[in-house]
Motif scaffolding. Structure first.
Motif, mmCIF file in Angstrom:
data_model
loop_
_atom_site.group_PDB
_atom_site.id
_atom_site.type_symbol
_atom_site.label_atom_id
_atom_site.label_comp_id
_atom_site.label_asym_id
_atom_site.label_seq_id
_atom_site.Cartn_x
_atom_site.Cartn_y
_atom_site.Cartn_z
ATOM 1 N N ARG A 146 0.834 -1.204 0.000
ATOM 2 C CA ARG A 146 0.000 0.000 0.000
ATOM 3 C C ARG A 146 0.871 1.258 0.000
ATOM 4 O O ARG A 146 0.616 2.211 -0.737
ATOM 5 C CB ARG A 146 -0.907 0.001 1.233
ATOM 6 N N LEU A 147 1.921 1.237 0.811
ATOM 7 C CA LEU A 147 2.795 2.405 0.886
ATOM 8 C C LEU A 147 3.600 2.600 -0.393
ATOM 9 O O LEU A 147 3.727 3.722 -0.901
ATOM 10 C CB LEU A 147 3.730 2.268 2.089
ATOM 11 N N SER A 148 4.128 1.506 -0.943
ATOM 12 C CA SER A 148 4.951 1.639 -2.146
ATOM 13 C C SER A 148 4.116 1.960 -3.386
ATOM 14 O O SER A 148 4.664 2.441 -4.390
ATOM 15 C CB SER A 148 5.773 0.368 -2.377
ATOM 16 N N ALA A 149 2.795 1.719 -3.323
ATOM 17 C CA ALA A 149 1.925 2.096 -4.443
ATOM 18 C C ALA A 149 1.673 3.600 -4.477
ATOM 19 O O ALA A 149 1.438 4.171 -5.546
ATOM 20 C CB ALA A 149 0.604 1.343 -4.348
ATOM 21 N N GLU A 150 1.730 4.245 -3.320
ATOM 22 C CA GLU A 150 1.437 5.674 -3.230
ATOM 23 C C GLU A 150 2.689 6.532 -3.126
ATOM 24 O O GLU A 150 2.674 7.713 -3.498
ATOM 25 C CB GLU A 150 0.542 5.942 -2.015
ATOM 26 N N LEU A 151 3.764 5.952 -2.598
ATOM 27 C CA LEU A 151 4.999 6.694 -2.351
ATOM 28 C C LEU A 151 6.163 6.023 -3.071
ATOM 29 O O LEU A 151 6.049 4.881 -3.510
ATOM 30 C CB LEU A 151 5.289 6.729 -0.846
ATOM 31 N N GLN A 152 7.261 6.717 -3.188
ATOM 32 C CA GLN A 152 8.482 6.121 -3.730
ATOM 33 C C GLN A 152 9.165 5.283 -2.637
ATOM 34 O O GLN A 152 9.492 5.806 -1.574
ATOM 35 C CB GLN A 152 9.458 7.204 -4.179
ATOM 36 N N ASP A 153 9.341 4.008 -2.898
ATOM 37 C CA ASP A 153 10.138 3.142 -2.036
ATOM 38 C C ASP A 153 11.595 3.453 -2.369
ATOM 39 O O ASP A 153 12.086 3.136 -3.452
ATOM 40 C CB ASP A 153 9.783 1.687 -2.326
ATOM 41 N N GLN B 203 6.168 11.873 -4.314
ATOM 42 C CA GLN B 203 6.584 12.246 -5.662
ATOM 43 C C GLN B 203 7.104 13.685 -5.639
ATOM 44 O O GLN B 203 6.634 14.524 -4.888
ATOM 45 C CB GLN B 203 5.406 12.129 -6.632
ATOM 46 N N GLY B 204 8.098 13.952 -6.460
ATOM 47 C CA GLY B 204 8.720 15.272 -6.484
ATOM 48 C C GLY B 204 10.002 15.336 -5.690
ATOM 49 O O GLY B 204 10.820 16.229 -5.907
ATOM 50 N N ILE C 151 15.499 17.578 -2.022
ATOM 51 C CA ILE C 151 14.190 18.169 -1.753
ATOM 52 C C ILE C 151 14.130 19.529 -2.435
ATOM 53 O O ILE C 151 14.966 20.403 -2.167
ATOM 54 C CB ILE C 151 13.959 18.352 -0.235
ATOM 55 N N PRO C 152 13.153 19.749 -3.323
ATOM 56 C CA PRO C 152 13.070 21.061 -3.968
ATOM 57 C C PRO C 152 12.812 22.174 -2.964
ATOM 58 O O PRO C 152 12.267 21.950 -1.875
ATOM 59 C CB PRO C 152 11.864 20.903 -4.921
#
Length: 257
Positions: A174-181, A210-211, A246-247
């Motif tokens: 669930r976490l890796s589907a929404e965030l970058q692992d 993302q970003g 981090i931008p």
């Protein structure tokens, strides 16, 4: 010998290269000196701890660790049921909140340590977690983690901890589907954090929204300056070290300006 990660720095345009360490420290029941040396030798800006001191005189033990690592306590510990965040003096802390999660009778209390920090010209949300041993409870906690990051309201975030789950598990998935692992995105060194003398499983992870640019993530075995004997003596997990770009945050708009 493992190549070094990019060093912490503020870049032209005020983006920030930030080092993040995630580490289950088993309530500092092992070799405390080795633990402090590992953390310091990894040169992190932010440390996401799990099983930080949370019982008798827990603040004193946590303060000792922060001092020995040349860091400061941002938030967490007993007030978050174990997760804690440390930072270098490079980070300016804007706000913090410790959250206790819904508890299943008979299981340990779990929580999140959270903060919003500014480093250089970048602002990011930070979350440390230690998810349940129960698959059903763990799955619900992973959903709450994503909700919490969204509620913090920052476009860039880093979250990490001991998931008590593998990459093919529901909570990890669930976490890796929404965030970058971070390790899967830019592997650097080994992925296995358990157990130190025979690492065979990946149950710890660091994620980014993302970003955020992942510059590398992995176990710092072979990193110059990190003593292999300290990694074995410090606790029952190996740490996970990541570097991110981090931008810069958007400039604030002053009404009427």
């Amino acid at each position: 010998m493992l190549a070094d990660l990019p060093p912490s720095t503020t870049e032209p345009g005020d983006s920030a290269v930030v080092r993040v360490l995630s580490y289950n420290i088993r309530s500092m029941r092992d070799d405390r000196g080795a633990l402090a040396r590992v953390i310091q030798d990894c040169a992190p800006d932010l440390v996401l701890l799990q099983e930080a001191p949370r019982f008798f005189r827990w603040r004193k033990a946590a303060a000792w660790l922060a001092h020995e690592c040349n860091m400061v306590i941002v938030t967490g510990g007993a007030t978050a049921a174990g997760p804690m965040i440390l930072s270098s003096l490079r980070a300016h802390v804007e706000r913090t909140e410790d959250i206790l999660l819904p508890r299943t009778p008979g299981l340990h209390q779990r929580g999140f340590a959270t903060a919003v920090v500014r480093i250089g010209g970048a602002r990011l949300s930070v979350l440390s977690c230690h998810l349940s041993l129960s698959a059903a409870e763990r799955d619900g906690q992973s959903a709450l983690l994503l909700e919490r990051l969204a509620e913090m309201g920052e476009p860039y975030a880093v979250a990490g901890g001991d998931l008590n789950d593998h990459p093919d598990g529901r909570a990890f998935g669930r976490l890796s589907a929404e965030l970058q692992d971070a390790w899967a995105t830019k592997p650097w060194g080994s992925e296995f954090t358990s157990v130190p003398d025979n690492p065979y499983q990946r149950i710890d992870a660091i994620f980014a929204t993302q970003g955020v640019e992942v510059l590398g993530c992995g176990v710092p075995q072979g990193l110059p300056g990190v003593d292999p004997a300290d990694l074995l003596a410090a606790t029952d997990h190996l740490p996970l070290l990541a570097a991110f770009r981090i931008p810069a945050a958007a400039p604030s708009v002053i009404p009427g300006g």
